[in-house]
Motif scaffolding. Sequence first.
Motif, short mmCIF file in Angstrom:
data_model
loop_
_atom_site.label_atom_id
_atom_site.label_comp_id
_atom_site.label_asym_id
_atom_site.label_seq_id
_atom_site.Cartn_x
_atom_site.Cartn_y
_atom_site.Cartn_z
N GLU A 50 0.92 -1.31 0.00
CA GLU A 50 -0.04 0.04 -0.07
C GLU A 50 0.84 1.28 -0.01
O GLU A 50 1.51 1.67 1.07
CB GLU A 50 -0.90 0.15 1.20
CG GLU A 50 -1.85 1.16 1.39
CD GLU A 50 -2.61 1.26 2.43
OE1 GLU A 50 -2.61 0.45 3.55
OE2 GLU A 50 -3.96 2.00 2.42
N ASP A 51 1.04 1.90 -1.15
CA ASP A 51 1.78 3.06 -1.40
C ASP A 51 0.78 4.16 -0.97
O ASP A 51 -0.06 4.75 -1.85
CB ASP A 51 2.45 3.17 -2.87
CG ASP A 51 3.26 4.58 -2.89
OD1 ASP A 51 2.96 5.46 -2.10
OD2 ASP A 51 3.67 4.58 -4.23
N ASP A 52 1.00 4.77 0.19
CA ASP A 52 -0.16 5.64 0.68
C ASP A 52 0.35 7.15 0.48
O ASP A 52 0.09 7.79 1.34
CB ASP A 52 -0.70 5.43 2.13
CG ASP A 52 -1.94 5.74 2.09
OD1 ASP A 52 -2.88 5.92 1.09
OD2 ASP A 52 -2.52 5.75 3.41
N GLY A 80 4.64 5.35 3.24
CA GLY A 80 4.35 6.40 3.32
C GLY A 80 5.63 7.24 3.18
O GLY A 80 6.84 6.76 3.29
N THR A 81 5.63 8.61 2.55
CA THR A 81 6.66 9.21 2.25
C THR A 81 6.61 10.57 3.00
O THR A 81 5.73 11.47 3.13
CB THR A 81 6.86 9.26 0.63
OG1 THR A 81 7.91 10.05 0.41
CG2 THR A 81 5.72 9.92 -0.02
N MET A 82 7.83 11.10 2.99
CA MET A 82 8.03 12.50 3.57
C MET A 82 8.16 13.56 2.20
O MET A 82 8.23 14.71 2.17
CB MET A 82 9.21 12.88 4.40
CG MET A 82 9.46 12.25 5.62
SD MET A 82 7.89 12.70 6.53
CE MET A 82 7.59 11.29 7.19
N SER A 83 8.27 12.94 1.23
CA SER A 83 8.40 13.77 -0.14
C SER A 83 7.23 14.84 -0.41
O SER A 83 7.59 15.92 -0.98
CB SER A 83 8.50 12.93 -1.33
OG SER A 83 9.73 12.05 -1.45
N LYS A 84 6.12 14.23 -0.11
CA LYS A 84 4.97 15.26 -0.22
C LYS A 84 4.79 16.17 0.74
O LYS A 84 4.44 17.41 0.81
CB LYS A 84 3.66 14.45 -0.79
CG LYS A 84 3.66 13.54 -1.69
CD LYS A 84 3.83 14.15 -3.02
CE LYS A 84 4.06 13.06 -4.05
NZ LYS A 84 3.94 13.70 -5.52
C1 LIG Z 1 2.99 6.74 -6.86
C2 LIG Z 1 4.01 7.70 -5.86
N1 LIG Z 1 4.38 7.04 -4.71
C3 LIG Z 1 5.41 7.32 -4.06
C4 LIG Z 1 5.76 8.76 -4.36
C5 LIG Z 1 6.86 9.26 -3.49
O1 LIG Z 1 8.07 8.65 -3.73
P1 LIG Z 1 9.45 9.01 -2.87
O2 LIG Z 1 9.14 8.75 -1.51
O3 LIG Z 1 10.52 8.05 -3.45
O4 LIG Z 1 9.98 10.27 -3.28
C6 LIG Z 1 5.56 9.21 -5.58
C7 LIG Z 1 6.09 10.51 -5.99
O5 LIG Z 1 5.78 11.19 -6.76
C8 LIG Z 1 4.71 8.80 -6.46
O6 LIG Z 1 3.97 9.36 -7.34
#
Ligand SMILES: Cc1ncc(COP(=O)(O)O)c(C=O)c1O
Length: 242
Positions: A50-52, A80-84
């Motif tokens: 689950e890519d949330d 989860g990611t800090m990217s956003k």
């Molecule tokens: C579908 C999806 N998942 C995850 C991410 C975040 O990826 P990352 O944590 O590698 O920056 C993105 C970034 O745009 C994305 O489009």
Amino acid sequence: MTIARPSKQRSPKIIYVTPSHQFPLGMTMSLARRTALIDFARSCDAYIFEDDHNSEFRYTGPPLPCLQGLDNVGRVIYSGTMSKILYPSLRLAYILAPEQLVEPMIKIRAVMDQHSPAIDQATLARFLTEGFFLSHIKRMRKLYSDRREFFIEQFSHLLSKYFILEIPEAGLHFVAWVRQKEHMPMITRVCAETGIRPSPLSSCFMKAEPKPALTFGFAAWSRAQIREGLSKFASALNSKLN
Ligand SMILES: Cc1ncc(COP(=O)(O)O)c(C=O)c1O
């Protein structure tokens, strides 16, 4: 709801999904589909990844539990990611894995690159534990919600002649479908000439040919920048396509 599978198809071992915000089209997975997917994964002994990403930026619609929260048999790997939330170049994200996968995942990570930068992780840990994280998300959700509303209003006013704007419940970008596909070459030229750089939806597809559309990010721009960019784009299109 059940998920049908052609009998000849092999069972999946892992299913990758982005339930909060499908990328690039932006749909949010309904509760019925979430529970059906978990049942399906359980029935074929598969894991769900689950890519949330973007779950923090949901603006409308009912609150929905993540798949990981609905799963009571340890089939979901949540990420989860800090990217956003913070910024992409930080390169920090996290995984919540079922117990049996923790050790194997640590081993895989160790072979990949050992670990993420320790100082960045420690700084983020303080940001989280000292209460800045939640207030930051609340502040950004309000800001992005305002930019999103303004983008919808301006886009509809200036560009609905050429595009149908898809309005997702979550996320930081919009998909705008081109009304007349013969306009696409000129739209591409106008983008290059004006420096407005939406991405073509086709760049996300390897084989399938989607209907022509552009994706527009809105989160990084102030109201003034949104108005200026969309007005410039619309007047260039009006002069070429009318
Ligand atoms: C579908 C999806 N998942 C995850 C991410 C975040 O990826 P990352 O944590 O590698 O920056 C993105 C970034 O745009 C994305 O489009």
